[in-house]
Design an enzyme around this catalytic site. Structure first.
Site, PDB file in Angstrom:
ATOM      1  N   THR A   1      45.657 -55.993  82.669  1.00 44.21           N
ATOM      2  CA  THR A   1      46.005 -57.168  81.867  1.00 44.21           C
ATOM      3  C   THR A   1      47.035 -57.971  82.634  1.00 44.21           C
ATOM      4  OG1 THR A   1      47.813 -56.017  80.764  1.00 44.21           O
ATOM      5  CG2 THR A   1      45.637 -55.840  79.760  1.00 44.21           C
TER       6      THR A   1
ATOM      7  N   GLU B   1      41.141 -55.809  76.898  1.00 44.94           N
ATOM      8  CA  GLU B   1      40.965 -54.545  76.195  1.00 44.94           C
ATOM      9  C   GLU B   1      39.629 -54.479  75.454  1.00 44.94           C
ATOM     10  OE1 GLU B   1      43.720 -56.274  76.366  1.00 44.94           O
ATOM     11  OE2 GLU B   1      45.496 -54.986  76.450  1.00 44.94           O
TER      12      GLU B   1
ATOM     13  N   LYS C   1      58.236 -65.519  60.658  1.00 45.34           N
ATOM     14  CA  LYS C   1      58.160 -64.966  59.314  1.00 45.34           C
ATOM     15  C   LYS C   1      59.313 -65.525  58.489  1.00 45.34           C
ATOM     16  CE  LYS C   1      55.706 -61.087  61.152  1.00 45.34           C
ATOM     17  NZ  LYS C   1      55.694 -59.682  61.581  1.00 45.34           N
TER      18      LYS C   1
ATOM     19  N   TRP D   1      54.077 -66.461  56.655  1.00 47.68           N
ATOM     20  CA  TRP D   1      53.976 -66.541  58.102  1.00 47.68           C
ATOM     21  C   TRP D   1      53.714 -67.992  58.520  1.00 47.68           C
ATOM     22  CZ3 TRP D   1      50.773 -61.835  60.272  1.00 47.68           C
ATOM     23  CH2 TRP D   1      51.396 -60.632  59.855  1.00 47.68           C
TER      24      TRP D   1
END
Lengths: 543, 543
Positions: B187, B332, B442, B447
């Site tokens: 990654t 992934e 948050k 959110w």
């Protein structure tokens, strides 16, 4: 070996249904019912009821891998059984209801079915076999309770709707070994007893991925699929699984395969895809043409189960603008092996130029491989001319038959399964079936396709049916003769019929004789039984 | 459990190449070379040379599962290495050459690469790391011998063409365990060291089936595919594997990703499909529009790697008649998780009505599942509004990272992997990324998407770059502030910028402050490094 570090999850049929429920829950599953009328369901409803099926099977205390037989048309309840039975770890055994009751009983007993679920259409058939199938502990009629008579109930029949209603919709699908058996299907068995092919979850899921590919049946969530091929014929070619895997709408015609009924469904439900055998499709085309109707939203037709006449391929394309896709497979192959979709190199061909190619059975989809070989096992070239025994191998090809004594493999040392077909393969991988291995005539070291000989005869106006068989010959090993049934009122002139072969096939391929008969023996699925014909002609002498 | 009686063959990458060679041998693989010019190959040639690669790797006495690294653009030699290395049972490790040499050296050593194959473009880079990578026993330059100087040779470099020429084209692919590792990809590692994802043959083949489906990238033997996404980015999204699996023609752009070069390939080779990140596609569109050119045979574009601006989706469709398909995945996930293709229910929507849907990242393909959950691990509804941590699981999703100490799983008890993204999912399963989990603000139990705040700021004419981050707040936990870089010559007016939010988002979501800075720190792949930005602002106080 170092293993990859990806999630190791089994390939399971229940995952296909879970996916359809979660991602395509409101997509419709439409069925014409045996009881009449159209039934509207959805993947969400189907999934809930499949879980009830699983609970019902558990409640009957079936052991894992026990078989549940079905004698049923294409409909939502059959779909629920497909997923519910296999998902629960039991084996769905679809039975061809068109077989003789003796054969049905033999198959039920050979498979050791514990439960049989059947459509109302088959009440009489079930009546004839029940006493002969002592291993079956439950007979479930695919209907609501109101359809059962007191007599039916007294005899122990239960309605599917009652059977399900007693069960909760909550069920946790077991995490099975992906190699577990999921479904069982018997071949039609034109020679000897039927043979049983036992599919696994893995083979079924891989086959579903493959048949949904653009070069196969090309399923998407924008499609509405109408399988005319019965769900008791090799799992309707895998369409119910692939439909759920892609979120395609599913339209199921029940017992009504006549042109008017099928056309009504196509028009009402916006069907984009149908799949079936040539004879059923011919009925549909005839209905559309007689009524000067259009096919509406339909855009493609997959044709298999038997060779499709080129004229039908042409008609579908030219008259109706449909893509007609020839395909080939067999029960032992789940069933799809090849589909005849074009390659980029064929883009510039006209429809007429494509036709000879489209008349072939097509090219392999990834997951199956094929080759042709001669009698000595030597591979033959892919030249479009050399004929050889067609061999296949792959993830959804049989390795041995179920219950055939020790599960002995039916593949050779390299894993190839002999299809029993004779075929050519061209340089682009397009395969064409030319005969059955047992029917091809071997004359002077060359092979003569009995099918090719028969096709010429069938084009003759006086011929109703024609069979070409090989007769032993001292010099050439075998020579072809033609056995024909004249059309009603017509008589067949031997010389004229043989003369009609001139220019159509090589001279040495022309049959040595014509034998006129009243009838040719046919099997349960309408195929000519050449083995019986050869017996009948055992005293025949070549001229 | 009774097992199915189907052939039990492993899912192997070498089978994909065998299939392409046998059934699509003359299908072209076209490459723009680092050395200049266009190279024409085919699947047959590719397969023969991949077998030479396998023989070369054997000749180097690499153990099974040893890693072979590549630093290479998209080209035929890279394709040969993909198949030859993995097919032989070794692991192909694609390295991002845009990383800092220190990182490249770290990755080569962490992967324990034994051989490195690299394009001429990276001679300097290799010069900088060779001494630091003692485990590498062979450095192979992807070119002919004539391209190497005496000095290169003296230093031990060998040309790929010499390396292959010494090997026979005959090679029998080993029948591996399908769980064997096939490829390794790190990654980008914006936080901490890069993490290594180790793919298996099984995960790769299943991913290839899935991405070729009609509702994914829809590959067929009538397609010509041009992956603009580099082969060192998650295996070019799996396109080389899926191309061979379907017999699609492959066009590889080499190092030249400018609009003119890419356009030239599209026009010359009849490309039907391109896939890439928005910035590269923007370059291509700009070239086409500046020259008033047409896209010719191109019919669809898959866009991923970053959110695609809705304006680009609209432009591709309205101005160029292309189907623009938004997609989402990650290293992934091999990488494909979702693609934004419509369902039948959207057929009747106008292009304008479809646009908000097409701007979402799309719906899952069978083989991966997803869900969203809140901080407590409770599943959130699929209502298109609730934002939650996006969790995925499936056959090609990571279970643990390679070399990360004990291969400890990175999934929860039910097998779900936390993507690190925050998303909504609507009732039809269309997922939309709203933020990164570590970036979402948050505030008062709700959110706030930092991306949404940034998009509004970026639409302001005075703003060159904008980052929204959360600042701790005694009452609301966090409150958003906006950090902006003004356009050259412009200055940003705090009040005017904040006023521009009126009516675009809920009032309580509007940032509390605007901080003007000269620059925002960026990572190697151009992503903003908010973790660094937060460090820079650690003394900042909310107004």
């Amino acid at each position: 070996m170092l293993h990859g570090l990806m999630q190791d999850r089994p390939l399971l049929i229940s995952d296909i249904l879970d996916f359809a429920e979660r991602h395509h829950g409101d997509t419709a599953v439409i069925s014409r019912r045996v009881e009449g009328g159209i039934h509207r369901s959805s993947y969400a409803a189907c999934a809930a009821r499949a879980r009830q099926v699983a609970n019902a099977v558990e409640a009957e205390r079936l052991a894992m891998s026990d078989r549940v037989g079905t004698l049923a048309w294409n409909g939502y309840r059959h779909v629920e059984l497909y997923f519910g039975v296999a998902g629960s770890g039991r084996v769905l055994h679809t039975i061809n209801p068109r077989l003789h009751p003796d054969q049905v009983a033999w198959i039920v007993n050979h498979a050791d079915d514990r439960i049989i679920c059947f459509d109302l259409s088959f009440l009489d058939l079930i009546g004839q076999i029940r006493d002969r199938c002592p291993g079956v502990k439950k007979w479930v009629v695919l209907c609501g309770p109101e359809r059962l008579s007191d007599e039916d109930r007294a005899s122990g029949l239960v309605s599917y709707e009652e059977w399900l209603a007693a069960q909760p919709i909550e069920y946790r699908w077991p995490v099975l070994d992906e190699h577990s058996a999921s479904a069982l299907c018997y071949t039609s068995g034109t020679t000897g007893d039927p043979k049983a092919v036992l599919y696994s979850h893995r083979s079924t899921v891989l086959h579903a991925y493959a048949i949904a590919l653009p070069d196969a049946m090309a399923f998407s969530a924008r499609d509405t699929l109408l399988p005319l091929v019965p769900m008791f014929h090799v799992n309707a070619w895998g369409i119910p699984y692939a439909a759920a895997l892609t979120g395609a709408k599913l339209v199921l015609p029940g017992p009504q395969l006549n042109g008017a009924s099928v056309y009504e469904l196509i028009a009402a439900e916006g069907v984009t895809f149908v799949a079936g055998v040539p004879t059923v499709l011919q009925t549909l085309i005839a209905h559309v043409e007689a009524g000067r109707l259009g096919f509406g939203s339909l855009n493609r037709v997959v044709i298999g189960g038997a060779a499709c006449p080129p004229a039908m391929l042409r008609e579908l394309r030219e008259n109706h603008g449909l893509e007609a896709i020839h395909s080939w497979g067999m029960t032992e192959m789940s069933p799809l092996g090849t589909l005849c979709t074009m390659k980029a190199k064929h883009n510039d061909l006209s429809a007429d130029q494509q036709l000879p190619l489209r008349a072939k059975q097509g090219r392999a989809i990834f997951g199956v491989d094929m080759k042709i070989m001669d009698d000595t096992g030597t591979d033959l070239p892919w030249d479009g001319v050399s004929q050889g025994h067609l061999m296949v191998r792959g993830h959804w090809v049989v390795s041995s038959y179920f219950g055939a004594g020790g599960d002995k493999p039916v593949v050779d040392a390299d894993g190839w399964f002999a299809t029993g077909d004779v075929a050519t393969i061209d340089a682009d991988g397009f395969m064409q079936i030319t005969d059955r291995s047992k029917d091809v005539i071997k004359s002077g070291g060359e092979w003569i396709s009995s099918i090719e000989i028969e096709n010429v005869a069938m084009a003759h106006p006086d011929v109703a049916m024609a069979a070409c068989i090989g007769i032993p010959h001292p010099k050439w090993d075998e020579r072809p003769i033609l056995v024909v049934v004249p059309r009603p009122g017509a008589s067949v002139d031997r010389a004229a019929l043989l003369a009609s072969y001139q220019g159509k096939i090589a001279k040495w391929q022309i049959p040595d004789d014509v034998v006129v008969v009243d009838s040719i023996p046919l099997g349960a699925t309408g195929k000519m039984l050449k083995i019986r014909l050869r017996e009948q002609l055992q005293d025949y002498q070549l001229p």
